[in-house]
Design a protein around this motif. Structure first.
Motif, mmCIF file in Angstrom:
data_model
loop_
_atom_site.group_PDB
_atom_site.id
_atom_site.type_symbol
_atom_site.label_atom_id
_atom_site.label_comp_id
_atom_site.label_asym_id
_atom_site.label_seq_id
_atom_site.Cartn_x
_atom_site.Cartn_y
_atom_site.Cartn_z
ATOM 1 N N LEU A 74 0.831 -1.207 0.000
ATOM 2 C CA LEU A 74 0.000 0.000 0.000
ATOM 3 C C LEU A 74 0.862 1.253 0.000
ATOM 4 O O LEU A 74 0.583 2.231 -0.713
ATOM 5 N N ASP A 75 1.904 1.252 0.817
ATOM 6 C CA ASP A 75 2.782 2.412 0.890
ATOM 7 C C ASP A 75 3.499 2.653 -0.433
ATOM 8 O O ASP A 75 3.619 3.794 -0.899
ATOM 9 N N GLU A 76 3.948 1.564 -1.064
ATOM 10 C CA GLU A 76 4.624 1.692 -2.355
ATOM 11 C C GLU A 76 3.678 2.253 -3.416
ATOM 12 O O GLU A 76 4.044 3.144 -4.186
ATOM 13 N N ALA A 77 2.436 1.740 -3.431
ATOM 14 C CA ALA A 77 1.458 2.204 -4.418
ATOM 15 C C ALA A 77 1.152 3.692 -4.227
ATOM 16 O O ALA A 77 1.150 4.460 -5.191
ATOM 17 N N GLU A 78 0.930 4.087 -2.978
ATOM 18 C CA GLU A 78 0.599 5.484 -2.724
ATOM 19 C C GLU A 78 1.785 6.395 -3.013
ATOM 20 O O GLU A 78 1.632 7.503 -3.514
ATOM 21 N N SER A 79 2.984 5.919 -2.707
ATOM 22 C CA SER A 79 4.183 6.709 -2.972
ATOM 23 C C SER A 79 4.364 6.956 -4.467
ATOM 24 O O SER A 79 4.651 8.081 -4.898
ATOM 25 N N CYS B 246 -0.027 13.057 5.217
ATOM 26 C CA CYS B 246 0.866 14.167 4.878
ATOM 27 C C CYS B 246 0.938 14.367 3.369
ATOM 28 O O CYS B 246 0.946 15.500 2.881
ATOM 29 N N ARG B 247 0.973 13.264 2.626
ATOM 30 C CA ARG B 247 1.016 13.375 1.164
ATOM 31 C C ARG B 247 -0.219 14.102 0.651
ATOM 32 O O ARG B 247 -0.125 14.979 -0.220
ATOM 33 N N GLY C 188 -1.235 22.291 -0.084
ATOM 34 C CA GLY C 188 0.030 23.000 -0.133
ATOM 35 C C GLY C 188 0.639 23.255 1.233
ATOM 36 O O GLY C 188 1.268 24.297 1.451
ATOM 37 N N VAL C 189 0.486 22.318 2.159
ATOM 38 C CA VAL C 189 1.008 22.494 3.520
ATOM 39 C C VAL C 189 2.520 22.709 3.482
ATOM 40 O O VAL C 189 3.249 22.002 2.790
ATOM 41 N N ILE D 119 9.755 11.234 5.424
ATOM 42 C CA ILE D 119 8.580 12.022 5.033
ATOM 43 C C ILE D 119 8.992 13.446 4.709
ATOM 44 O O ILE D 119 8.553 14.030 3.711
ATOM 45 N N ALA D 120 9.834 14.039 5.555
ATOM 46 C CA ALA D 120 10.292 15.413 5.319
ATOM 47 C C ALA D 120 11.021 15.521 3.988
ATOM 48 O O ALA D 120 10.814 16.480 3.229
#
Length: 523
Positions: free
Chosen positions: A156-161, A320-321, A328-329, A365-366
């Motif tokens: 899931l993380d790979e797909a969303e990334s 966060c993404r 635009g955070v 993440i940063a």
């Protein structure tokens, strides 16, 4: 003997096996690729915009990639771009014959007469590339989904990334040449001169911004202190400075306090009404009027609060993404690190390893989102057992040395008044009542400094030392909501947080504002 089943008719037909790519071509716009390349060689108009939109891999045909690479090289070297210069550059690159020689280049220039629509055509080429990438990503995910050994959360993380890279418009090479990097550095220096030395997100505290030049993109900042020092009060004061005063979007992930509690703290700081009166709702008519007037400064500020308890790093990354992509955070605040969890089974039962994983994830993440991440952290009890002024040290970071290692900046908040001290430990023995020290103990790209701030306990806020109170400027409003359909756990609206009308019942009882966390400070 006759077989009874031989006379039975059936409608069963063999199922056809379909594949994603059978009878289909990948999305492409070869004719537009030819038109764009031809227009680039006959007309300079629109070239700058097209160069920024397109990248070499956006082109479907390899020969078009070679030609665009040659044009880009000439552009970066400030050389004229035409049929002859592109031909010579391709010859230098050893690609002229691969693209079909001068005859093919001449054919490209003959297919267009103007660059009037070159930007539109470039956008179409970009869209076709995105579609091809989506097919590629989806195919990889499908293959891994059929693999029983794949970890579902990693998948899931790979797909969303990968999808985020497309939606963020960051589909570019993972490397950059020195010339491009030098150009970016010079542009950043120019931006700093225009912003009076601030290249990052300003904290709103003058002396801190002088040392840090603002919180820098991709930096992980750790803010640590013992309970009661005012970690939450400091980041809320900073969030107010950034979101309300500077109108820059800020996201706050509060694992300890509810979103309404955080907003109420901000209301206390903005109105100047004592926290006890706000908690009990015992306001005079004049104070209610003051509340109505001052609270308008928060209602539409770009401040987004998520109070999901025990948030894990996978969910945090996903939220966060979306915040960066949709709103635009510019700054992410996490209160606080030790309350986060992981889904790493290998770290189960080993708290130090789990904190190390969380720390690395926050730094990742940063860097991925290119925004500063400020994470609050607890300090160990070693501070309390130490004699002297009890000023915190890097070795006091709780549970893991990886926090210090991963962070770009490590800071502490220290208030001597908390330890019943009435003066600073300087030569002049300066009185320390109502003051705090912001200690920069590690600064990967700058100086170390101890900065004194004013702490207003009954309003739970920090200001510059020479400033008696906040200057709130023109009223703006607080947006604690996401767009419709953004199921991220954020407060849906200011009415949902405060109710349709303001009154004592909207703020609850004193018990409503109690918290189990040990970071309890004067409200």
């Amino acid at each position: 003997m006759e077989n009874p089943s031989a006379n039975i008719k059936t409608n069963f037909k063999p199922q056809k096996i379909n594949t994603v790519n059978r009878g289909k071509l990948p999305p492409q716009a070869v004719d537009l690729e030819e038109a764009v390349l031809g227009a680039m060689m006959i007309d300079k108009k629109g070239l700058n915009e097209t160069i920024e939109i397109l990248q070499e891999e956006f082109f479907y045909r390899p020969e078009h990639q070679y030609i665009f690479a040659a044009i880009t090289t000439l552009f970066n070297e400030s050389q004229p771009i035409d049929l002859l210069t592109v031909s010579n550059q391709l010859r230098k690159d050893g690609k002229l014959e691969s693209v079909g020689g001068d005859f093919y280049l001449i054919g490209l220039t003959q297919k267009v007469s103007t660059s009037a629509h070159i930007e539109f055509h470039a956008r179409v080429i970009q869209e076709k590339y995105v579609l091809r990438k989506l097919i590629e990503i989806s195919s990889n995910i499908i293959d891994k989904s059929y693999d029983d050994t794949s970890d579902i959360f990693e998948l899931l993380d790979e797909a969303e990334s990968e999808i985020f890279k497309i939606t963020d418009g960051s589909l570019k090479s993972s490397y950059m040449d020195s010339k491009s990097l030098v150009f970016q550095a010079i542009e950043q220096i120019k931006a700093m001169s225009e912003k009076e030395g601030l290249s990052g997100v300003p904290s709103g505290f003058t002396e801190i911004d002088k040392i840090t030049s603002g919180w820098q993109a991709s930096d992980l900042v750790i803010l640590a202190a013992r309970p009661g020092m005012g970690k939450t009060a400091f980041v809320l004061s900073m969030a107010k400075n950034i979101a309300v005063d500077s109108k820059m979007p800020v996201a706050v992930f509060s694992l300890e306090m509810s979103s309404v509690q955080l907003i109420t703290r901000l209301i206390v700081g903005e109105t100047g009404i004592k926290s006890d009166k706000i908690k009990k709702g015992t306001l005079t008519d004049a104070e209610w009027k003051q509340l109505y007037t001052k609270v308008k400064g928060l209602e539409n500020a770009p401040l987004y609060i998520d109070d999901t308890p025990a948030l894990n790093v996978f969910d945090l990354r996903a939220k966060c993404r979306r915040l960066v992509s949709q709103h635009g955070v510019k700054l992410i605040i996490i209160d606080y690190l030790q309350l986060m969890t992981t889904r790493d089974k290998g770290a189960s039962g080993n708290r130090e390893q789990e904190i190390s994983t969380i720390s690395r994830s926050l730094k990742a993440i940063a860097k991925e989102l290119n925004v500063p991440v400020i994470a609050l952290s607890q300090l160990s009890r070693a501070v309390e057992t130490r004699g002297g002024n009890k000023r915190p040290l890097l070795s006091d970071l709780r549970e893991s040395g990886a926090i210090e290692q991963d962070a770009d900046i490590v800071t502490f908040i220290y208030r001597p008044e908390y330890y019943k001290l009435d003066h600073w430990d300087d030569e002049e023995a300066t009185p320390c009542a109502g003051q705090a020290e912001f200690i920069i103990a590690k600064h990967r790209n700058g100086a170390l400094e101890n900065i004194r701030l004013r702490f207003i306990g009954d309003q739970a806020k920090f200001t510059d030392l020479e400033t008696e109170s906040f200057d709130f400027g023109e009223p703006v409003m607080l947006q604690s909501s996401m767009n419709d359909g953004d199921d991220l756990g954020f407060t849906a609206s200011s009415e949902e947080a405060f109710g349709s009308g303001f009154g004592p019942e909207q703020f609850g009882t004193p018990e409503d504002f109690n918290t189990d966390d040990d970071d309890v400070m004067p409200f």
